[in-house]
Design an enzyme around this catalytic site. Structure first.
Site, PDB file in Angstrom:
ATOM      1  N   CYS A  71     -33.237  16.093   6.551  1.00  0.00           N
ATOM      2  CA  CYS A  71     -32.411  15.037   5.973  1.00  0.00           C
ATOM      3  C   CYS A  71     -30.952  15.493   5.979  1.00  0.00           C
ATOM      4  O   CYS A  71     -30.648  16.662   5.753  1.00  0.00           O
ATOM      5  CB  CYS A  71     -32.880  14.630   4.581  1.00  0.00           C
ATOM      6  SG  CYS A  71     -32.298  15.658   3.248  1.00  0.00           S
ATOM      7  N   GLU A  72     -30.090  14.538   6.272  1.00  0.00           N
ATOM      8  CA  GLU A  72     -28.685  14.910   6.442  1.00  0.00           C
ATOM      9  C   GLU A  72     -27.984  15.151   5.113  1.00  0.00           C
ATOM     10  O   GLU A  72     -26.860  15.638   5.084  1.00  0.00           O
ATOM     11  CB  GLU A  72     -27.943  13.852   7.269  1.00  0.00           C
ATOM     12  CG  GLU A  72     -27.789  12.507   6.609  1.00  0.00           C
ATOM     13  CD  GLU A  72     -27.229  11.465   7.572  1.00  0.00           C
ATOM     14  OE1 GLU A  72     -27.376  11.610   8.795  1.00  0.00           O
ATOM     15  OE2 GLU A  72     -26.638  10.489   7.077  1.00  0.00           O
ATOM     16  N   HIS A  73     -28.645  14.825   4.009  1.00  0.00           N
ATOM     17  CA  HIS A  73     -28.008  15.033   2.708  1.00  0.00           C
ATOM     18  C   HIS A  73     -28.228  16.439   2.164  1.00  0.00           C
ATOM     19  O   HIS A  73     -27.340  17.011   1.556  1.00  0.00           O
ATOM     20  CB  HIS A  73     -28.532  14.017   1.692  1.00  0.00           C
ATOM     21  CG  HIS A  73     -28.310  12.602   2.123  1.00  0.00           C
ATOM     22  ND1 HIS A  73     -29.271  11.624   2.046  1.00  0.00           N
ATOM     23  CD2 HIS A  73     -27.227  12.012   2.668  1.00  0.00           C
ATOM     24  CE1 HIS A  73     -28.791  10.483   2.506  1.00  0.00           C
ATOM     25  NE2 HIS A  73     -27.554  10.695   2.897  1.00  0.00           N
ATOM     26  N   HIS A  74     -29.438  16.957   2.348  1.00  0.00           N
ATOM     27  CA  HIS A  74     -29.759  18.275   1.775  1.00  0.00           C
ATOM     28  C   HIS A  74     -30.130  19.295   2.845  1.00  0.00           C
ATOM     29  O   HIS A  74     -30.349  20.453   2.534  1.00  0.00           O
ATOM     30  CB  HIS A  74     -30.937  18.154   0.800  1.00  0.00           C
ATOM     31  CG  HIS A  74     -30.695  17.191  -0.327  1.00  0.00           C
ATOM     32  ND1 HIS A  74     -31.094  15.879  -0.271  1.00  0.00           N
ATOM     33  CD2 HIS A  74     -30.083  17.354  -1.524  1.00  0.00           C
ATOM     34  CE1 HIS A  74     -30.748  15.263  -1.397  1.00  0.00           C
ATOM     35  NE2 HIS A  74     -30.121  16.131  -2.175  1.00  0.00           N
ATOM     36  N   GLN A 112     -34.008   8.677   7.476  1.00  0.00           N
ATOM     37  CA  GLN A 112     -35.203   8.117   8.122  1.00  0.00           C
ATOM     38  C   GLN A 112     -34.940   6.738   8.730  1.00  0.00           C
ATOM     39  O   GLN A 112     -35.449   6.417   9.802  1.00  0.00           O
ATOM     40  CB  GLN A 112     -36.340   8.060   7.097  1.00  0.00           C
ATOM     41  CG  GLN A 112     -37.687   7.726   7.731  1.00  0.00           C
ATOM     42  CD  GLN A 112     -38.809   7.755   6.721  1.00  0.00           C
ATOM     43  OE1 GLN A 112     -38.835   8.623   5.846  1.00  0.00           O
ATOM     44  NE2 GLN A 112     -39.736   6.843   6.828  1.00  0.00           N
ATOM     45  N   HIS A 140     -40.316  13.512   1.991  1.00  0.00           N
ATOM     46  CA  HIS A 140     -39.040  14.224   2.003  1.00  0.00           C
ATOM     47  C   HIS A 140     -39.064  15.395   1.029  1.00  0.00           C
ATOM     48  O   HIS A 140     -39.255  15.210  -0.167  1.00  0.00           O
ATOM     49  CB  HIS A 140     -37.912  13.251   1.623  1.00  0.00           C
ATOM     50  CG  HIS A 140     -37.649  12.221   2.680  1.00  0.00           C
ATOM     51  ND1 HIS A 140     -36.444  12.114   3.336  1.00  0.00           N
ATOM     52  CD2 HIS A 140     -38.454  11.264   3.210  1.00  0.00           C
ATOM     53  CE1 HIS A 140     -36.518  11.129   4.229  1.00  0.00           C
ATOM     54  NE2 HIS A 140     -37.719  10.601   4.161  1.00  0.00           N
ATOM     55  N   CYS A 142     -36.693  17.064  -0.017  1.00  0.00           N
ATOM     56  CA  CYS A 142     -35.607  17.013  -1.007  1.00  0.00           C
ATOM     57  C   CYS A 142     -36.029  16.213  -2.244  1.00  0.00           C
ATOM     58  O   CYS A 142     -35.410  16.324  -3.299  1.00  0.00           O
ATOM     59  CB  CYS A 142     -34.329  16.443  -0.401  1.00  0.00           C
ATOM     60  SG  CYS A 142     -34.464  14.750   0.140  1.00  0.00           S
TER      61      CYS A 142
HETATM   62  N1  LIG Z   1     -32.292   6.198   2.326  1.00  0.00           N
HETATM   63  C1  LIG Z   1     -32.540   7.496   2.498  1.00  0.00           C
HETATM   64  N2  LIG Z   1     -32.201   8.360   1.531  1.00  0.00           N
HETATM   65  C2  LIG Z   1     -32.492   9.661   1.729  1.00  0.00           C
HETATM   66  C3  LIG Z   1     -33.111  10.147   2.873  1.00  0.00           C
HETATM   67  N3  LIG Z   1     -33.268  11.484   2.730  1.00  0.00           N
HETATM   68  C4  LIG Z   1     -32.750  11.799   1.526  1.00  0.00           C
HETATM   69  N4  LIG Z   1     -32.273  10.704   0.903  1.00  0.00           N
HETATM   70  C5  LIG Z   1     -31.626  10.500  -0.409  1.00  0.00           C
HETATM   71  O1  LIG Z   1     -30.258  10.760  -0.368  1.00  0.00           O
HETATM   72  C6  LIG Z   1     -29.783  10.688  -1.715  1.00  0.00           C
HETATM   73  C7  LIG Z   1     -28.599  11.601  -1.960  1.00  0.00           C
HETATM   74  O2  LIG Z   1     -28.189  11.329  -3.268  1.00  0.00           O
HETATM   75  P1  LIG Z   1     -27.066  12.146  -4.077  1.00  0.00           P
HETATM   76  O3  LIG Z   1     -27.012  11.610  -5.471  1.00  0.00           O
HETATM   77  O4  LIG Z   1     -25.807  12.155  -3.285  1.00  0.00           O
HETATM   78  O5  LIG Z   1     -27.638  13.634  -4.030  1.00  0.00           O
HETATM   79  P2  LIG Z   1     -28.471  14.413  -5.158  1.00  0.00           P
HETATM   80  O6  LIG Z   1     -27.631  14.582  -6.384  1.00  0.00           O
HETATM   81  O7  LIG Z   1     -28.982  15.664  -4.528  1.00  0.00           O
HETATM   82  O8  LIG Z   1     -29.639  13.373  -5.463  1.00  0.00           O
HETATM   83  P3  LIG Z   1     -31.145  13.592  -5.948  1.00  0.00           P
HETATM   84  O9  LIG Z   1     -31.980  13.826  -4.722  1.00  0.00           O
HETATM   85  O10 LIG Z   1     -31.504  12.289  -6.622  1.00  0.00           O
HETATM   86  O11 LIG Z   1     -31.165  14.773  -6.867  1.00  0.00           O
HETATM   87  C8  LIG Z   1     -31.007  10.987  -2.570  1.00  0.00           C
HETATM   88  O12 LIG Z   1     -31.366   9.797  -3.249  1.00  0.00           O
HETATM   89  C9  LIG Z   1     -32.096  11.339  -1.540  1.00  0.00           C
HETATM   90  O13 LIG Z   1     -33.405  10.996  -1.974  1.00  0.00           O
HETATM   91  C10 LIG Z   1     -33.429   9.204   3.886  1.00  0.00           C
HETATM   92  O14 LIG Z   1     -33.967   9.525   4.950  1.00  0.00           O
HETATM   93  N5  LIG Z   1     -33.124   7.901   3.654  1.00  0.00           N
HETATM   94 ZN   LIG Z   2     -32.444  14.888   1.293  1.00  0.00          ZN
END
Ligand SMILES: Nc1nc2c(ncn2[C@@H]2O[C@H](COP(=O)(O)OP(=O)(O)OP(=O)(O)O)[C@@H](O)[C@H]2O)c(=O)[nH]1
Ligand SMILES: [Zn+2]
Length: 182
Positions: A71-74, A112, A140, A142
């Site tokens: 995932c590009e966020h974590h 995704q 996921h 994360c």
């Molecule tokens: N729509 C979508 N969201 C994703 C995907 N992979 C990870 N995420 C979400 O990306 C979001 C990033 O949210 P942030 O609030 O910026 O990050 P965070 O503080 O680490 O959030 P939490 O995961 O809720 O603890 C989270 O809700 C993740 O679940 C994906 O493939 N699609």
């Molecule tokens: Zn993630």
């Protein structure tokens, strides 16, 4: 990348000089290169002209293609299955190439929803299909190993193009074919 992994290992409070970690920055760099190798690949080289003439105009479904992405966020893994269906118009794509195309896009930093769409658009472009349907079901890390810590939720995404979008019958046939394999 090796140097950066060394910094990360130190930053988490580990002792980089202990024997077990001696080669870890190098290994982690190689592993990460592998996990993101989609950036080094192109659709043309992967397809390698493996398109074959066929009179079939029925749904071709490749179900349960394993999928490992980040995932590009974590930058944590999301893991699941991809189902790819299309209706050919004169030519079919080599079976393995469908799985290879899934990997080109999965082996990058992704969300995704975009991954699902990229796979569908690419199959459409490469085959000139009448329609394409892609469904991904994934979990996921994360959301499991950290954060909200939900172990059982599954994200399902779909991308329907051409006749899979415009013809409810085609979409229904795709969904019932998917059920057959369960
Ligand atoms: N729509 C979508 N969201 C994703 C995907 N992979 C990870 N995420 C979400 O990306 C979001 C990033 O949210 P942030 O609030 O910026 O990050 P965070 O503080 O680490 O959030 P939490 O995961 O809720 O603890 C989270 O809700 C993740 O679940 C994906 O493939 N699609
Ligand atoms: Zn993630």
């Amino acid at each position: 990348m090796e140097e950066h992994w060394a910094h990360i290992i130190e930053a988490i409070g580990e002792d980089l000089s202990r024997p077990g970690l001696a080669d870890t920055p190098k290994r982690a760099a190689r592993a990460f290169e592998f996990l993101t190798r989609g950036y080094q690949q192109s659709v043309e080289e992967v397809v390698n002209n493996a398109l074959f003439p066929s009179a079939s105009s029925e749904i071709v479904l490749v179900q349960n293609v394993e999928l490992y992405s980040l995932c590009e966020h974590h930058m944590l893994p999301f893991i699941g299955k991809c189902h790819v269906a299309y209706i050919p118009t004169g030519k079919v794509l080599g079976l393995s190439k469908i799985a290879r195309l899934v990997d080109i896009f999965a082996r990058r930093l992704q969300i995704q929803e975009s991954l699902t769409m990229q796979i569908a658009e690419t199959i459409m472009e490469v085959t000139g299909a009448d329609g394409v349907g892609v469904i991904i079901e994934a979990q996921h890390m994360c959301m499991m190993m950290r954060g909200v810590e939900k172990q059982n939720s599954i994200m399902k995404t779909s991308a329907m193009l051409g006749s899979f979008r415009t013809e409810p019958k085609t979409r229904d046939e795709f969904l019932s074919l998917l059920q057959l394999g369960r």
